[in-house]
Write a protein that holds these residues in place. Sequence first.
Motif, mmCIF file in Angstrom:
data_model
loop_
_atom_site.group_PDB
_atom_site.id
_atom_site.type_symbol
_atom_site.label_atom_id
_atom_site.label_comp_id
_atom_site.label_asym_id
_atom_site.label_seq_id
_atom_site.Cartn_x
_atom_site.Cartn_y
_atom_site.Cartn_z
ATOM 1 N N SER A 169 -23.331 -2.786 -13.962
ATOM 2 C CA SER A 169 -23.423 -1.564 -13.152
ATOM 3 C C SER A 169 -22.543 -1.666 -11.913
ATOM 4 C CB SER A 169 -24.878 -1.310 -12.772
ATOM 5 O OG SER A 169 -25.374 -2.332 -11.920
ATOM 6 N N GLY A 172 -18.967 -1.359 -13.127
ATOM 7 C CA GLY A 172 -18.734 0.036 -13.484
ATOM 8 C C GLY A 172 -18.526 0.908 -12.263
ATOM 9 N N TYR A 173 -19.282 0.644 -11.201
ATOM 10 C CA TYR A 173 -19.113 1.411 -9.969
ATOM 11 C C TYR A 173 -17.723 1.200 -9.377
ATOM 12 C CZ TYR A 173 -20.095 3.138 -5.243
ATOM 13 O OH TYR A 173 -20.069 3.828 -4.056
ATOM 14 N N TRP A 176 -15.179 3.014 -11.493
ATOM 15 C CA TRP A 176 -15.223 4.460 -11.208
ATOM 16 C C TRP A 176 -14.492 4.780 -9.908
ATOM 17 C CZ3 TRP A 176 -18.848 7.007 -7.561
ATOM 18 C CH2 TRP A 176 -18.731 8.406 -7.590
ATOM 19 N N GLY A 180 -11.941 6.633 -11.642
ATOM 20 C CA GLY A 180 -12.812 7.721 -12.080
ATOM 21 C C GLY A 180 -12.528 9.028 -11.377
ATOM 22 N N ARG A 181 -13.400 9.973 -11.607
ATOM 23 C CA ARG A 181 -13.284 11.267 -10.942
ATOM 24 C C ARG A 181 -14.682 11.741 -10.537
ATOM 25 N NH1 ARG A 181 -11.709 15.186 -16.076
ATOM 26 N NH2 ARG A 181 -13.553 14.729 -17.359
ATOM 27 N N VAL A 183 -18.215 13.434 -10.203
ATOM 28 C CA VAL A 183 -19.196 13.817 -11.214
ATOM 29 C C VAL A 183 -20.115 14.871 -10.605
ATOM 30 C CG1 VAL A 183 -19.130 11.594 -12.383
ATOM 31 C CG2 VAL A 183 -20.771 11.961 -10.526
ATOM 32 N N ARG A 192 -16.179 10.402 -5.750
ATOM 33 C CA ARG A 192 -16.088 8.950 -5.811
ATOM 34 C C ARG A 192 -15.559 8.412 -4.482
ATOM 35 N NH1 ARG A 192 -10.859 6.984 -6.887
ATOM 36 N NH2 ARG A 192 -9.318 8.634 -7.257
#
Length: 825
Positions: A169, A172-173, A176, A180-181, A183, A192
């Motif tokens: 986790s 993954g953070y 992102w 990422g973009r 959410v 983000r």
Amino acid sequence: MRHLLAPLLVAGLLAAAVTLLHRSLRHYSWADLGGDLLALGPGVALAALGATAVSYLAMTGYDALALRYVGHPLPYRRYGLASFVATAFGNNLGASAVVGAALRARVYSSWQVPGSAITRIIGFNVVTLALGAAVLAGGGMLHDPAGVGVALHLPRAVVLAVGSLLLASVVGYLVWAVAGRAVGWRSWRVERPSPGLAVAQVVLSTFEWLTMAAALHVLLPAEDRLPFLAFAVAFSIATLAGLVSGVPGGLGVFESALVVLLGPTTSPAGLAVALVAYRICYFVLPLLLAAVLLVVHEARPVVEASRSVRLPSVLTPSVLALGVAGTGVFMVVVGDLPGTRALDVSAVTISLAGLSALLTARGLHRRLKGAWAATLALLVGVTVVAAAHGDLALAAVTAVLALLLVPARPAFYRGALFARPRNPAWPITAAVLVGAAVWWQEFSGFGGAVDAPLLAASFSGDTPGADRLVMAAGAVGILIGGRRTLAAAVPAPRVADDDEVARVADVVARWGRCTSHLAFTGDKRFHFSPHGTAFLMYQVQGRSWVVMGDPVGNPADFRELVRSFLGEVDRHGGRPVFYNVLPDHADLYRECGLSLAKLGEEAVVPLEGFTLSGRAKVNLRNCRNKSQRLGMTVEFVAPGDVAPLLPALREVSDAWLTQRNGREKRFSLGAFEEEYVSRFPLVVVRQEDRVIAFATLWIGADGREVQVDLMRRLPDGPRTVMTFLFLECILWAKENGATSLNLGMAPLSGLSTDATASSWDRVGHLLWSRGEQFYNFKGLRAFKQGFGPRWRTRYVAAPGGLALPSAMVDVATLVGGGIRGVVRG
């Protein structure tokens, strides 16, 4: 039922944790705790305090990163205060995310930070805190899955899976944040963070968790200490267990988890001393400092305005309530006081005192005078006992709270300082139960076998049955006494005098609508505007001050009238309820913090152009013709001519009430009382000179609106009699220049059922569609629909949330003498 599950779960976890601690540390002599704490030495204490200071300083960095994230920079002196105060209170009082969020919002809002930015700051801080915990807990699980599995009683595979998930986790953070973009869902959107900001979150949070663990690690006996990193992993897991439990400060749950995780590596005595010292260093002292800083912050605007600190006007009662509640939880859980035995007090008695503190804290939150007096007396008593017993930490906390309460006295303005009980049996019962429990534990010589706090003793199999019974009696006595302390200050019953009735009659004659005539039912109190040209009619039921209808009188006085009434309700600790109101003044009610919920719709027949001709009125024509063939006649009687008819009218009314369970409606409808009935025009239906039905008629001050009020008929009369009566009233009102005739309410009619419907609307619609066996909801609307009315919505304006159902129960009790009276009509 759902709202009870969370408190029950927390209580269960707390009881289990306390029982485990009691069994694990039963061989430790708590009388030695004071000396053992002093034996730690100043060097160890300074190291723990230094680690605590660094930890809280690191947590202010959470807010620094969050402010960068939302693009709203502030000087450190401002966000540092918000972070420290929110963290200190959140750590001690449980539901730390909620408490911390509330205090952050309060402090940040004073610095003009927008509400949307405050929400994002709070969410960002929660994520930052979780990242460090995930790094430590996940890393420790992967580093030593076998050891963690034994401590947590979990299979090695489960420990590896959980540890991998936690670290994944975090990774993954970070991914992102890099690629990422944003959410979101519908209008809800989360941007983000920048990659640098995300890495700073992970590093800072991990460091803060390590300093928090260090504050406890240095307090452990040197010969029993685990390596620091291994201990930090166990510490993070135990802290997470305390946070998830919802118990204030994780008290009991955190300690129990550490006992299980550290196992045989640390002696119970050394761990007990370290845990108490850690609670003082990391929880109690920062909480006291945060309370002082919050008071100074709250006082600053007053100082700038008046150049003198008026502590009572700025010291938030809720802050004092939180402090007293935290102290109460500590006493309930720990119970036994450390130190000398010069003044020996059992753990059960201390726990009962803690339970009393929890109840009086609720009264402080509600700003009750009685709660202020009871809390002050309790804190002074605990301070004396704790000081004599050698527990200087608890004595210091309770003494500071007592000293803060004294100048804050004006902030507690609701109710009476020493309210005289209406029924002295309850206070006497409470005193006897609590007194018996204390006597049994302290003086009888029978309760000495119980040397554990109330919760632990209740769940322990070693506690004798007699002791369990006595403890339960003491707890019940405190609950009874607490209920009296928290009771609403209901004003004494009284009847309006002749002068008030005359003033009411004058206002109604000049400005009154039809429902204003309910002022003459004799069961209402009145609240007048300062100029005396407007009034509210109300009655008190339970905590609810129920106003019948909208304000009556000069519309120019309505705003001041409503606000002065709400101030009176607030001084008594009551709950305002405006029952059966029109949407005309909805903005005023919302401005005063009330929510509007739909009660139903009333049928208003427009009289301009009303006629019995045409296909739409064929049923009404047939009903009128049939009634006349059956020998029914109608007569309209002026108020001055009603008296000779009263015996016949009472006969009809008594027969109707007998069939309807013999119960008069009150408050929202007129009742059959001779003085009341004689005030209004009357429509009487006869058959062969016998009165078989009647109704009183309200007429507005301008004569343009007529409303049917009190209706009665003989149960064995013709079925068409009420339709005939209503139809004749419509024709009479039109002939006399009225523009509308109000046929009254169809309860729960027209409530919303779409996606925007409130819980109240959904429950009301369910009753409307499925409750025909209790009340003729649909039939009543269908009957009135036959006259071709316009349907006008009626509302109740009251505090929202869970207060609305309670308010409606009070209204039902007031109107029908209880729910049974409402259902049976």
